[in-house]
Each structure stands twice: as structure tokens, then as C-alpha cells.
Design a protein around this motif. Structure first.
Motif, mmCIF file in Angstrom:
data_model
loop_
_atom_site.group_PDB
_atom_site.id
_atom_site.type_symbol
_atom_site.label_atom_id
_atom_site.label_comp_id
_atom_site.label_asym_id
_atom_site.label_seq_id
_atom_site.Cartn_x
_atom_site.Cartn_y
_atom_site.Cartn_z
ATOM 1 N N UNK A 39 0.832 -1.203 0.000
ATOM 2 C CA UNK A 39 0.000 0.000 0.000
ATOM 3 C C UNK A 39 0.870 1.260 0.000
ATOM 4 N N UNK A 40 1.943 1.256 0.785
ATOM 5 C CA UNK A 40 2.855 2.411 0.812
ATOM 6 C C UNK A 40 3.451 2.658 -0.566
ATOM 7 N N UNK A 41 3.892 1.603 -1.231
ATOM 8 C CA UNK A 41 4.467 1.760 -2.576
ATOM 9 C C UNK A 41 3.441 2.264 -3.579
ATOM 10 N N UNK A 66 -3.166 -1.352 8.252
ATOM 11 C CA UNK A 66 -2.305 -1.292 7.071
ATOM 12 C C UNK A 66 -2.085 0.163 6.672
ATOM 13 N N UNK A 67 -3.157 0.946 6.679
ATOM 14 C CA UNK A 67 -3.040 2.377 6.352
ATOM 15 C C UNK A 67 -2.154 3.096 7.360
ATOM 16 N N UNK A 68 -2.279 2.752 8.628
ATOM 17 C CA UNK A 68 -1.475 3.391 9.684
ATOM 18 C C UNK A 68 0.017 3.132 9.444
ATOM 19 N N UNK A 69 0.376 1.891 9.205
ATOM 20 C CA UNK A 69 1.787 1.572 9.026
ATOM 21 C C UNK A 69 2.322 2.031 7.675
ATOM 22 N N UNK A 70 1.498 1.988 6.629
ATOM 23 C CA UNK A 70 2.001 2.455 5.339
ATOM 24 C C UNK A 70 2.211 3.954 5.378
ATOM 25 N N UNK A 71 1.352 4.649 6.090
ATOM 26 C CA UNK A 71 1.486 6.090 6.223
ATOM 27 C C UNK A 71 2.820 6.440 6.880
ATOM 28 N N UNK A 72 3.188 5.696 7.894
ATOM 29 C CA UNK A 72 4.469 5.930 8.558
ATOM 30 C C UNK A 72 5.637 5.665 7.613
ATOM 31 N N UNK A 73 5.467 4.757 6.690
ATOM 32 C CA UNK A 73 6.537 4.427 5.749
ATOM 33 C C UNK A 73 6.657 5.439 4.620
ATOM 34 N N UNK A 74 5.567 6.109 4.282
ATOM 35 C CA UNK A 74 5.621 7.100 3.203
ATOM 36 C C UNK A 74 6.075 8.463 3.707
ATOM 37 N N UNK A 75 5.916 8.706 5.012
ATOM 38 C CA UNK A 75 6.235 10.013 5.563
ATOM 39 C C UNK A 75 5.071 10.982 5.463
ATOM 40 N N UNK A 76 3.937 10.498 4.987
ATOM 41 C CA UNK A 76 2.745 11.352 4.877
ATOM 42 C C UNK A 76 2.101 11.523 6.259
ATOM 43 N N UNK A 77 1.226 12.490 6.356
ATOM 44 C CA UNK A 77 0.486 12.742 7.589
ATOM 45 C C UNK A 77 -0.886 12.105 7.464
#
Length: 93
Positions: A39-41, A66-77
Motif C-alpha cells: 500500500x505504501x508503494x 495497514x493504512x497506519x503503518x504504510x502512512x508511517x513508511x511514506x512520511x505522509x500525515x
């Protein structure tokens, strides 16, 4: 330790252990980590980058994690939006 690292490290240590149980679904750490990466990719490929806002409206389901952890990986808020929000609240958010 960064939030994005928590799941990655847990998946490395406990890959086959259950991370999430939701009704009849069980998701192990390896699968949860892979879903968060996928999801992050996808978000990065669509142009979401560090410091940009992403709104998530979700009930308490595995996809929210999944959204919570992918968000942390993208650097988005990540902006959490409750499904119970009134229309005027959603407009303001």
C-alpha cells in the motif's frame, strides 16, 4: 524507533505469529508487513509524499492498521476521519 519500523521488526521476529484477528480473519505479521509495504508503494507511485496529508475513513478493521503503518513508511500525515462524522464535520476536516 520510528512507527514504520515497529511492524517491520515484529515481522522479522514473529513472522508466522498472528498479528490481527478480525472476526474470522487472522493475519500474521509477515502478511501485515507485506500489505503495508504494498500500500505504501502504491501511494508513493500515485504521488503521495513526505509531509502530504492522507485522510482515512475507516472502522476498526485490519485495513486501518495497514493504512497506519504504510502512512508511517511514506512520511505522509494521516488524518483520521470517523465514519460517524456529520457532513459539516467532514467538510471542515
Amino acid at each position: 524507533m520510528l512507527t514504520g519500523d515497529i511492524l517491520r521488526l515484529s515481522a522479522a521476529r514473529h513472522s508466522d505469529k498472528t498479528a490481527v484477528i478480525c472476526e474470522m480473519r487472522r493475519i500474521d505479521y509477515r502478511a501485515l508487513d507485506a500489505d503495508a509495504n504494498r500500500f505504501a508503494n502504491a501511494l508513493i507511485a500515485s504521488g503521495l509524499g513526505k509531509g502530504e496529508a492522507m485522510a482515512v475513513m475507516s472502522r476498526n478493521v485490519p485495513e486501518y492498521m495497514i493504512a497506519h503503518f504504510d502512512d508511517a513508511r511514506t512520511g505522509a500525515l494521516m488524518v483520521n476521519v470517523s465514519p460517524a462524522s456529520a457532513p459539516d464535520e467532514l467538510h471542515r476536516i
